[in-house]
Motif scaffolding. Structure first.
Motif, PDB file in Angstrom:
ATOM      1  N   LYS A  13       0.833  -1.200   0.000  1.00 10.23           N
ATOM      2  CA  LYS A  13       0.000   0.000   0.000  1.00 10.23           C
ATOM      3  C   LYS A  13       0.870   1.252   0.000  1.00 10.23           C
ATOM      4  CE  LYS A  13      -4.085   1.379   1.892  1.00 10.23           C
ATOM      5  NZ  LYS A  13      -4.892   1.745   3.006  1.00 10.23           N
ATOM      6  N   GLY A  14       0.471   2.258  -0.757  1.00  8.73           N
ATOM      7  CA  GLY A  14       1.197   3.519  -0.734  1.00  8.73           C
ATOM      8  C   GLY A  14       0.745   4.384   0.435  1.00  8.73           C
ATOM      9  N   GLY A  15       1.598   5.283   0.856  1.00  5.97           N
ATOM     10  CA  GLY A  15       1.214   6.269   1.848  1.00  5.97           C
ATOM     11  C   GLY A  15       1.071   5.759   3.267  1.00  5.97           C
ATOM     12  N   VAL A  16       1.707   4.621   3.577  1.00  4.38           N
ATOM     13  CA  VAL A  16       1.563   4.054   4.930  1.00  4.38           C
ATOM     14  C   VAL A  16       2.752   4.385   5.842  1.00  4.38           C
ATOM     15  CG1 VAL A  16       0.107   2.152   4.141  1.00  4.38           C
ATOM     16  CG2 VAL A  16       2.591   1.814   4.291  1.00  4.38           C
ATOM     17  N   GLY A  17       3.765   5.043   5.282  1.00  2.35           N
ATOM     18  CA  GLY A  17       4.907   5.422   6.117  1.00  2.35           C
ATOM     19  C   GLY A  17       6.187   4.642   5.856  1.00  2.35           C
ATOM     20  N   LYS A  18       6.285   3.979   4.708  1.00  6.57           N
ATOM     21  CA  LYS A  18       7.532   3.255   4.393  1.00  6.57           C
ATOM     22  C   LYS A  18       8.726   4.198   4.306  1.00  6.57           C
ATOM     23  CE  LYS A  18       5.787   1.506   0.581  1.00  6.57           C
ATOM     24  NZ  LYS A  18       4.364   1.786   0.803  1.00  6.57           N
ATOM     25  N   THR A  19       8.573   5.217   3.467  1.00  8.66           N
ATOM     26  CA  THR A  19       9.706   6.112   3.232  1.00  8.66           C
ATOM     27  C   THR A  19      10.042   6.901   4.495  1.00  8.66           C
ATOM     28  OG1 THR A  19       9.177   6.249   0.887  1.00  8.66           O
ATOM     29  CG2 THR A  19      10.512   8.036   1.807  1.00  8.66           C
ATOM     30  N   THR A  20       9.011   7.345   5.188  1.00  8.66           N
ATOM     31  CA  THR A  20       9.227   8.059   6.451  1.00  8.66           C
ATOM     32  C   THR A  20       9.990   7.172   7.438  1.00  8.66           C
ATOM     33  OG1 THR A  20       7.178   9.257   6.036  1.00  8.66           O
ATOM     34  CG2 THR A  20       8.012   9.292   8.291  1.00  8.66           C
ATOM     35  N   MET A 187       1.297   6.484  11.990  1.00 10.22           N
ATOM     36  CA  MET A 187       0.243   7.520  11.985  1.00 10.22           C
ATOM     37  C   MET A 187      -0.799   7.223  13.052  1.00 10.22           C
ATOM     38  SD  MET A 187      -0.034   8.292   7.939  1.00 10.22           S
ATOM     39  CE  MET A 187       1.178   7.439   6.934  1.00 10.22           C
ATOM     40  N   ILE A 215       4.342   4.726  15.920  1.00  9.00           N
ATOM     41  CA  ILE A 215       4.714   6.048  15.414  1.00  9.00           C
ATOM     42  C   ILE A 215       3.457   6.923  15.403  1.00  9.00           C
ATOM     43  CG2 ILE A 215       5.794   7.335  13.537  1.00  9.00           C
ATOM     44  CD1 ILE A 215       7.604   5.117  14.795  1.00  9.00           C
ATOM     45  N   PRO A 216       3.452   7.987  16.182  1.00  8.98           N
ATOM     46  CA  PRO A 216       2.255   8.830  16.235  1.00  8.98           C
ATOM     47  C   PRO A 216       2.088   9.633  14.943  1.00  8.98           C
ATOM     48  CG  PRO A 216       4.029   9.890  17.431  1.00  8.98           C
ATOM     49  CD  PRO A 216       4.553   8.539  16.996  1.00  8.98           C
ATOM     50  N   ARG A 217       0.878  10.021  14.666  1.00  9.87           N
ATOM     51  CA  ARG A 217       0.677  11.013  13.617  1.00  9.87           C
ATOM     52  C   ARG A 217       1.262  12.324  14.128  1.00  9.87           C
ATOM     53  NH1 ARG A 217      -2.047  11.554   9.068  1.00  9.87           N
ATOM     54  NH2 ARG A 217      -3.172   9.580   9.147  1.00  9.87           N
ATOM     55  N   ASN A 218       2.227  12.847  13.406  1.00  5.11           N
ATOM     56  CA  ASN A 218       2.961  14.017  13.893  1.00  5.11           C
ATOM     57  C   ASN A 218       3.355  14.878  12.691  1.00  5.11           C
ATOM     58  OD1 ASN A 218       6.294  14.661  14.986  1.00  5.11           O
ATOM     59  ND2 ASN A 218       4.490  15.696  15.770  1.00  5.11           N
ATOM     60  N   LEU A 221       6.874  15.086  11.203  1.00  6.17           N
ATOM     61  CA  LEU A 221       7.339  14.012  10.323  1.00  6.17           C
ATOM     62  C   LEU A 221       7.018  14.310   8.863  1.00  6.17           C
ATOM     63  CD1 LEU A 221       6.385  10.855  12.408  1.00  6.17           C
ATOM     64  CD2 LEU A 221       8.692  11.469  11.649  1.00  6.17           C
ATOM     65  N   SER A 222       5.878  14.948   8.627  1.00  6.95           N
ATOM     66  CA  SER A 222       5.520  15.227   7.228  1.00  6.95           C
ATOM     67  C   SER A 222       6.188  16.504   6.720  1.00  6.95           C
ATOM     68  CB  SER A 222       4.005  15.300   7.073  1.00  6.95           C
ATOM     69  OG  SER A 222       3.461  16.223   7.969  1.00  6.95           O
TER      70      SER A 222
HETATM   71  P1  ADP Z   1       4.973   5.425   1.740  1.00  4.40           P
HETATM   72  O1  ADP Z   1       6.447   5.479   1.535  1.00  4.40           O
HETATM   73  O2  ADP Z   1       4.496   4.171   2.371  1.00  4.40           O
HETATM   74  O3  ADP Z   1       4.219   5.741   0.480  1.00  4.40           O
HETATM   75  P2  ADP Z   1       5.339   7.908   3.210  1.00  4.40           P
HETATM   76  O4  ADP Z   1       6.355   7.609   4.234  1.00  4.40           O
HETATM   77  O5  ADP Z   1       5.795   8.629   1.982  1.00  4.40           O
HETATM   78  O6  ADP Z   1       4.575   6.576   2.792  1.00  4.40           O
HETATM   79  O7  ADP Z   1       4.144   8.701   3.919  1.00  4.40           O
HETATM   80  C1  ADP Z   1       3.024   9.162   3.194  1.00  4.40           C
HETATM   81  C2  ADP Z   1       2.701  10.596   3.628  1.00  4.40           C
HETATM   82  O8  ADP Z   1       2.348  10.615   4.991  1.00  4.40           O
HETATM   83  C3  ADP Z   1       3.882  11.526   3.484  1.00  4.40           C
HETATM   84  O9  ADP Z   1       3.416  12.788   3.109  1.00  4.40           O
HETATM   85  C4  ADP Z   1       4.472  11.569   4.893  1.00  4.40           C
HETATM   86  O10 ADP Z   1       5.142  12.782   5.141  1.00  4.40           O
HETATM   87  C5  ADP Z   1       3.251  11.417   5.747  1.00  4.40           C
HETATM   88  N1  ADP Z   1       3.525  10.704   7.009  1.00  4.40           N
HETATM   89  C6  ADP Z   1       4.126   9.500   7.151  1.00  4.40           C
HETATM   90  N2  ADP Z   1       4.168   9.141   8.432  1.00  4.40           N
HETATM   91  C7  ADP Z   1       3.569  10.128   9.142  1.00  4.40           C
HETATM   92  C8  ADP Z   1       3.283  10.340  10.529  1.00  4.40           C
HETATM   93  N3  ADP Z   1       3.635   9.433  11.476  1.00  4.40           N
HETATM   94  N4  ADP Z   1       2.665  11.482  10.878  1.00  4.40           N
HETATM   95  C9  ADP Z   1       2.301  12.395   9.948  1.00  4.40           C
HETATM   96  N5  ADP Z   1       2.523  12.257   8.644  1.00  4.40           N
HETATM   97  C10 ADP Z   1       3.154  11.134   8.231  1.00  4.40           C
END
Ligand code: ADP
Ligand code: MG
Length: 264
Positions: A13-20, A187, A215-218, A221-222
């Protein structure tokens, strides 16, 4: 000695926090003196951008690691964070899936490229694309373990079973030693009932596979990637920074734990 551990960070799934997670877990390990290499395996190149590698600095990329002759050490770029390097990605990687498909041993390219573990890293973190494609399979075949970021939301656990099935298939075919390092809830919002429910379900179904750290929504991080830095540098006392430090501690302590196979 070789790199201690190669970890894929994966979820289709995209947008779940992999890259973060790749960037900030990597930075948190680096702060502890570990030599860390992040491999950006997503054609979108978000990890590369988030660590300040500009587009025109990406003439040589992970594509050359997978399908060329370049070594990991020669492709690794230093970042502004001490001990943290990255092999960047760009859109060249989007054709890699079909190019790999056309090769004979299509799943072992990355493993072969990382085979020379006499290299200079304690941890290699592979930031996977949002797909269970050949790039992700290459990552799993090359890895010791997988970290799965799981966004605490309704269908989270459904996608997870498909991912765990893929891990099992890779274990049966190409990499018998592959383990799940852990599942990390991302998140997370304690005040949200749905988040609490996902946590309960995950912990009761998956037990110790779920990291204690969530990992909290914070918002810090974004924000951090647009300043081309990990949150540990951008705002070291933010809840996001503290959470990734705690996750790094858990990963380090699991690292020295027993090698007993996980029951994935
Ligand atoms: P993925 O690599 O799985 O697609 P990302 O790490 O790019 O996901 O995260 C998707 C979006 O959510 C990005 O804009 C990122 O900055 C934001 N994000 C990720 N983790 C958090 C978090 N814990 N709190 C707030 N925003 C987050
Ligand atoms: Mg990503």
């Amino acid at each position: 000695m070789g790199s201690k551990k190669i970890i894929s960070i994966a979820n289709q799934k995209g947008g779940v926090g992999k890259t973060t997670t790749a960037i900030n877990l990597g930075a948190a390990l680096a702060v502890r003196g570990q030599r860390v290499l992040i491999i950006d395996l997503d054609p979108q190149g978000n990890a590369s951008t988030g660590l300040g590698i500009s587009r025109d600095e990406r003439r040589k990329t992970v594509y050359d690691l997978l399908l060329g002759q370049d070594s990991a050490s020669s492709l690794a770029r230093p970042t502004d964070v001490e001990n943290l390097s990255i092999i960047p990605a760009n859109m060249d990687l989007s054709s890699a899936d079909s190019e790999l498909m056309a090769t004979a041993r299509r799943v072992v390219h990355l493993r072969n490229a990382l085979h020379h573990r006499e290299s200079d890293f304690d941890f290699i973190l592979i930031d996977c694309p949002p797909s269970l494609n050949l790039l992700t399979i290459n990552a799993f075949v090359a890895s010791d373990t997988v970290i799965v970021p799981l966004q605490a939301e309704f269908f989270a656990l459904e996608g997870l079973s498909q991912l765990l099935l893929t891990v099992r298939e890779v274990r049966e075919t190409a990499n018998a030693d592959l383990r799940i390092e852990g599942i990390v809830l991302t998140m997370f919002d304690r005040r949200n009932n749905l988040c609490q429910q996902v946590e309960e379900d995950a912990r009761s179904n998956l037990g110790d596979l779920v990291f204690e750290t969530m990992i909290p929504r914070n918002v810090r991080l974004s924000e951090a990637p647009s300043y081309a830095m990990p949150v540990l540098n951008y705002d070291p006392t933010s809840r996001g920074a503290l959470a990734y430090k705690a996750l790094a501690s858990e990963v380090m302590s699991r690292n020295s734990a027993s090698q007993v196979p996980e029951n994935v």
